[in-house]
Design a protein around this motif. Structure first.
Motif, short mmCIF file in Angstrom:
data_model
loop_
_atom_site.label_atom_id
_atom_site.label_comp_id
_atom_site.label_asym_id
_atom_site.label_seq_id
_atom_site.Cartn_x
_atom_site.Cartn_y
_atom_site.Cartn_z
N GLY A 70 44.34 38.04 56.09
CA GLY A 70 45.64 38.55 55.68
C GLY A 70 45.55 39.91 55.02
N VAL A 71 44.53 40.13 54.21
CA VAL A 71 44.32 41.43 53.58
C VAL A 71 43.96 42.46 54.64
N ALA A 72 43.10 42.09 55.57
CA ALA A 72 42.65 43.01 56.62
C ALA A 72 43.81 43.49 57.49
N ALA A 73 44.83 42.66 57.65
CA ALA A 73 45.98 43.04 58.47
C ALA A 73 46.75 44.21 57.88
N VAL A 74 46.72 44.36 56.55
CA VAL A 74 47.48 45.44 55.91
C VAL A 74 46.59 46.49 55.25
N ALA A 75 45.35 46.12 54.93
CA ALA A 75 44.45 47.03 54.22
C ALA A 75 43.00 46.73 54.62
N ALA A 93 35.65 36.23 42.02
CA ALA A 93 35.53 37.51 41.31
C ALA A 93 36.20 38.63 42.10
N ALA A 94 35.96 38.67 43.41
CA ALA A 94 36.56 39.73 44.23
C ALA A 94 38.09 39.66 44.18
N ALA A 95 38.64 38.47 44.36
CA ALA A 95 40.10 38.31 44.32
C ALA A 95 40.65 38.64 42.93
N SER A 96 39.92 38.27 41.90
CA SER A 96 40.36 38.59 40.53
C SER A 96 40.40 40.10 40.29
N PHE A 97 39.42 40.82 40.82
CA PHE A 97 39.43 42.28 40.69
C PHE A 97 40.69 42.84 41.35
N LEU A 98 41.03 42.36 42.54
CA LEU A 98 42.24 42.83 43.22
C LEU A 98 43.49 42.50 42.40
N GLN A 99 43.57 41.28 41.90
CA GLN A 99 44.74 40.89 41.12
C GLN A 99 44.88 41.73 39.85
N ARG A 100 43.78 41.97 39.17
CA ARG A 100 43.81 42.81 37.97
C ARG A 100 44.27 44.22 38.31
N ALA A 101 43.75 44.76 39.40
CA ALA A 101 44.13 46.12 39.80
C ALA A 101 45.62 46.18 40.16
N LEU A 102 46.10 45.20 40.90
CA LEU A 102 47.52 45.18 41.26
C LEU A 102 48.39 45.07 40.01
N VAL A 117 45.99 36.01 37.19
CA VAL A 117 44.65 36.34 37.67
C VAL A 117 43.85 35.04 37.76
N ASP A 118 43.94 34.43 38.95
CA ASP A 118 43.30 33.14 39.17
C ASP A 118 42.21 33.18 40.23
N GLY A 119 42.00 34.36 40.82
CA GLY A 119 40.94 34.50 41.81
C GLY A 119 41.27 33.90 43.17
N ARG A 120 42.56 33.68 43.42
CA ARG A 120 42.98 33.14 44.72
C ARG A 120 43.93 34.11 45.39
N LEU A 121 43.70 34.38 46.65
CA LEU A 121 44.55 35.31 47.40
C LEU A 121 45.67 34.53 48.08
N GLY A 122 46.63 34.12 47.28
CA GLY A 122 47.75 33.34 47.80
C GLY A 122 48.94 34.20 48.17
N ALA A 127 52.15 39.21 48.58
CA ALA A 127 53.42 39.91 48.39
C ALA A 127 53.26 41.14 47.50
N ALA A 128 52.46 41.01 46.44
CA ALA A 128 52.22 42.15 45.55
C ALA A 128 51.47 43.25 46.29
N LEU A 129 50.48 42.89 47.08
CA LEU A 129 49.73 43.88 47.85
C LEU A 129 50.65 44.59 48.84
N SER A 130 51.48 43.85 49.53
CA SER A 130 52.42 44.46 50.48
C SER A 130 53.41 45.38 49.78
#
Length: 179
Positions: A70-75, A93-102, A117-122, A127-130
């Motif tokens: 899902g991330v690859a489709a937009v970024a 950890a990777a997902a948490s870094f993204l959530q913190r940055a967003l 910031v739960d470390g899950r790309l739900g 929606a926040a990334l989009s």
């Protein structure tokens, strides 16, 4: 870059069998730790873990399970970085870094709601990334990539400070995992 290329790059960089005393991960083959291999159902000698078995573990555990398609489709560049970070530090950890940055880039929750910031790309993280990418355009992915890498670099420094044996790996982590 597609997932097969990403996996091949990781395997090439990680190399074959290793069991360094200073490495808290213990025995590894193709970058897969013994603990991960066992959790994924591999029961054999780590020296015999095949490249194909390692690739399947990478695809399942570090790409599919966290939802990086899902991330690859937009970024796509961001997805590649999250994959590599997840391989080295764990997908949470990777997902948490993204959530913190967003969260830090949402201008006080004016652009989209803060994330837990739960470390899950739900769905909320997607929606926040989009929303972020829609507002920031093409440059937004690069900014998120820098933020994730900054958080990753800080974590590497903290690991080396907390466990002196990790200093043996710090240079390589910074040289090979960031940028």
């Amino acid at each position: 870059m597609d997932i097969d290329s990403l996996i091949n790059d990781v395997i090439d960089r990680e190399g074959g069998y290793s069991n360094q005393a200073a490495d808290a991960g213990g025995a590894t083959r193709w970058g897969i730790t013994e603990a991960v291999a066992r959790a994924e159902g591999y029961g054999g000698d780590m020296r015999r873990l095949s490249r194909a078995q390692a690739a399947a573990i990478y695809r399942r555990r570090y790409w599919a399970a966290p939802g990086l398609d899902g991330v690859a489709a937009v970024a796509p560049a961001l997805a590649a970085e999250l994959f590599d970070t997840g391989v080295n530090m764990g997908p949470v950890a990777a997902a948490s870094f993204l959530q913190r940055a967003l969260n830090a880039l949402n201008r006080g929750a004016r652009d989209y709601p803060d994330l837990l910031v739960d470390g899950r790309l739900g769905l909320r993280t997607a929606a926040a990334l989009s929303a972020f990418l829609a507002l920031r355009g093409r440059s937004g992915e690069g900014v998120l990539l820098k933020a994730v890498e900054a958080l990753q670099g800080e974590k590497y420094l903290a690991l080396a400070e907390a466990r002196p044996a990790n200093e043996a790996f710090l240079y390589g982590w910074l040289a090979n995992r960031i940028g």
